[in-house]
Design an enzyme around this catalytic site. Structure first.
Site, PDB file in Angstrom:
ATOM      1  N   SER A  14      -5.942   3.471   4.761  1.00  0.00           N
ATOM      2  CA  SER A  14      -5.348   2.799   3.597  1.00  0.00           C
ATOM      3  C   SER A  14      -6.391   2.034   2.789  1.00  0.00           C
ATOM      4  CB  SER A  14      -4.230   1.845   4.042  1.00  0.00           C
ATOM      5  OG  SER A  14      -3.467   1.414   2.936  1.00  0.00           O
ATOM      6  N   LYS A  41       0.180   3.800  -2.669  1.00  0.00           N
ATOM      7  CA  LYS A  41      -0.767   4.913  -2.584  1.00  0.00           C
ATOM      8  C   LYS A  41      -0.082   6.265  -2.438  1.00  0.00           C
ATOM      9  CE  LYS A  41      -4.521   2.144  -0.564  1.00  0.00           C
ATOM     10  NZ  LYS A  41      -3.907   0.877  -0.139  1.00  0.00           N
ATOM     11  N   SER A  85       0.786  -1.241   0.000  1.00  0.00           N
ATOM     12  CA  SER A  85       0.000   0.000   0.000  1.00  0.00           C
ATOM     13  C   SER A  85       0.813   1.284   0.000  1.00  0.00           C
ATOM     14  CB  SER A  85      -0.955   0.015   1.200  1.00  0.00           C
ATOM     15  OG  SER A  85      -2.097  -0.764   0.937  1.00  0.00           O
TER      16      SER A  85
END
Length: 390
Positions: A123, A66, A63
């Site tokens: 997230s 991102k 993640s």
């Protein structure tokens, strides 16, 4: 026997003399004990790497992907192409995302600002895909934008396959150094993102065809509670990537970025990040010259004006990590006594050199702050006429 004792004494004396000298020349990296396989510590304002280990190894980012999604989002906000008040519609595809999610329903509408909070705090993979579709029309088109931005930033060890980091594809990768660079780009150009990455917990409201329901966003970044100077930025974990983080912190005017990739467990991830940040603050001294003081005008030869104003191109920053300190930095301005006209605003006029302990540590150009044309016959006649009147 006497000579043996004498030789032994000499050897011991040499050892006692050499050990301190060797210690003084030990690299600072020897003081950092890291358990993760790939890390980088960078100072944000200068981009200087303070410590690195296997920094260009290509690894699955989970993640922390991102970070690039957020960078493009804030870039679009800054360009006026989208707004925080925008209504973002959740597609069937976005709502189907697994992993870390905030359980957005198909057809649900949330403001872009709420979606940013879902990404930065919890997230949310579903929120990340919804934002990607809102900006580019499809996640595929958004991923193309991500890879284009990676190329613009010179991220040679980065390639994206999705906007959230769920992909297990071998073609979805980045490196600790590249993550540090994109993190620096995000927090330097768009510091507003830190308003969201410092939120520990916040409620949002799901409005769906089944009615309203509250949902609590909880931060995945435990450093917000474990390290007092933390300002963000993004965590990530999958079975392939293991545990990753790009951690940002600010203390005494120094902003650091600690990237940890491939940690075996969450404790190691956060522990290594704290170790890197603490090490950085123990060795860093930052010198900043904002260059706001006025410069003297420069004399002009054969110009319509007798002199031209000057300005610095920018501020100057220098990061010391060797323990030398920055209190002795000296600035030397080098300019000619005069220059012939014409001169053009923004052109190079001279230089400001920065010295520390007799060595140059950097320089900033000094530029003309105005355009001054070369004097013609009529200009000389006017000057003579003014002199005559006076």
């Amino acid at each position: 026997m006497y000579w043996r004792k004498r030789i032994l004494a000499i050897i011991l004396s040499l050892i006692s003399w050499l050990i301190p000298a060797w210690s003084l020349t030990m690299p600072v990296s020897a003081e950092v004990k890291i358990s993760s396989p790939s890390v980088v510590l960078m100072e944000s304002s200068t981009g200087k790497v303070i410590y690195e280990l296997n920094a260009t190894d290509r690894r699955s980012p989970a993640s922390i992907t991102k970070i690039m999604t957020l960078l493009l989002t804030f870039e679009q906000l800054d360009a006026g192409k989208i707004a925080l008040e925008d209504e973002v519609l959740v597609s069937t595809y976005a709502s189907s995302m697994g992993g870390s999610q905030v359980y957005l329903a198909e057809g649900e509408i949330q403001s872009l600002e709420t979606m940013i909070k879902c990404i930065t705090i919890s997230s949310g993979n579903d929120a990340s895909v919804a934002v990607a579709e809102h900006i580019a029309g499809s996640e595929e088109a958004f991923v193309a934008m991500m890879n284009q931005k990676a190329a613009e930033l010179g991220l040679a060890d980065t390639h994206f396959m999705d906007s959230c980091g769920l992909s297990d594809s071998d073609e979805h990768y980045t490196s600790a150094r590249d993550v540090a660079i994109m993190s620096r780009e995000l927090i330097s150009k768009y510091p507003k993102v830190l308003q969201y990455t410092t939120i520990w917990m916040e409620d949002i409201v799901h409005e769906t065809k089944n009615g309203s329901s509250n949902f609590t966003l909880s931060s995945t970044n435990k450093l917000l509670k474990q390290y007092q100077w933390t300002t963000g930025l993004k965590t990530g974990s999958t079975s392939k990537a293991k545990y990753c983080i790009s951690a940002t912190a600010s203390k005494d005017g120094i902003d650091l970025i600690a990237v940890v990739m491939g940690a075996p467990d969450p404790k190691t991830r956060f522990g290594d990040a704290k170790t890197l940040l603490s090490f950085g603050y123990s060795v860093c001294s930052l010198y900043i010259d904002e260059n706001t003081e006025p410069l003297p005008n420069l004399m002009l030869e054969k110009g319509v004006e007798k002199e031209v104003p000057l300005r610095y191109e920018s501020e100057f920053r220098y990061l010391d990590t060797e323990g030398n300190g920055v209190s002795g930095v000296e600035k030397i301005i080098e300019l000619p006594d005069s220059v012939p006209a014409p001169v053009e605003e923004g052109q190079w006029a001279g230089v400001a050199r920065y010295m520390l302990a007799g060595k140059e540590i950097g320089q900033i150009p000094v530029l003309y702050a105005a355009t001054v044309e070369k004097a013609g016959l009529w200009d000389y006649l006017q000057q003579i006429w003014k002199m005559y009147l006076l």
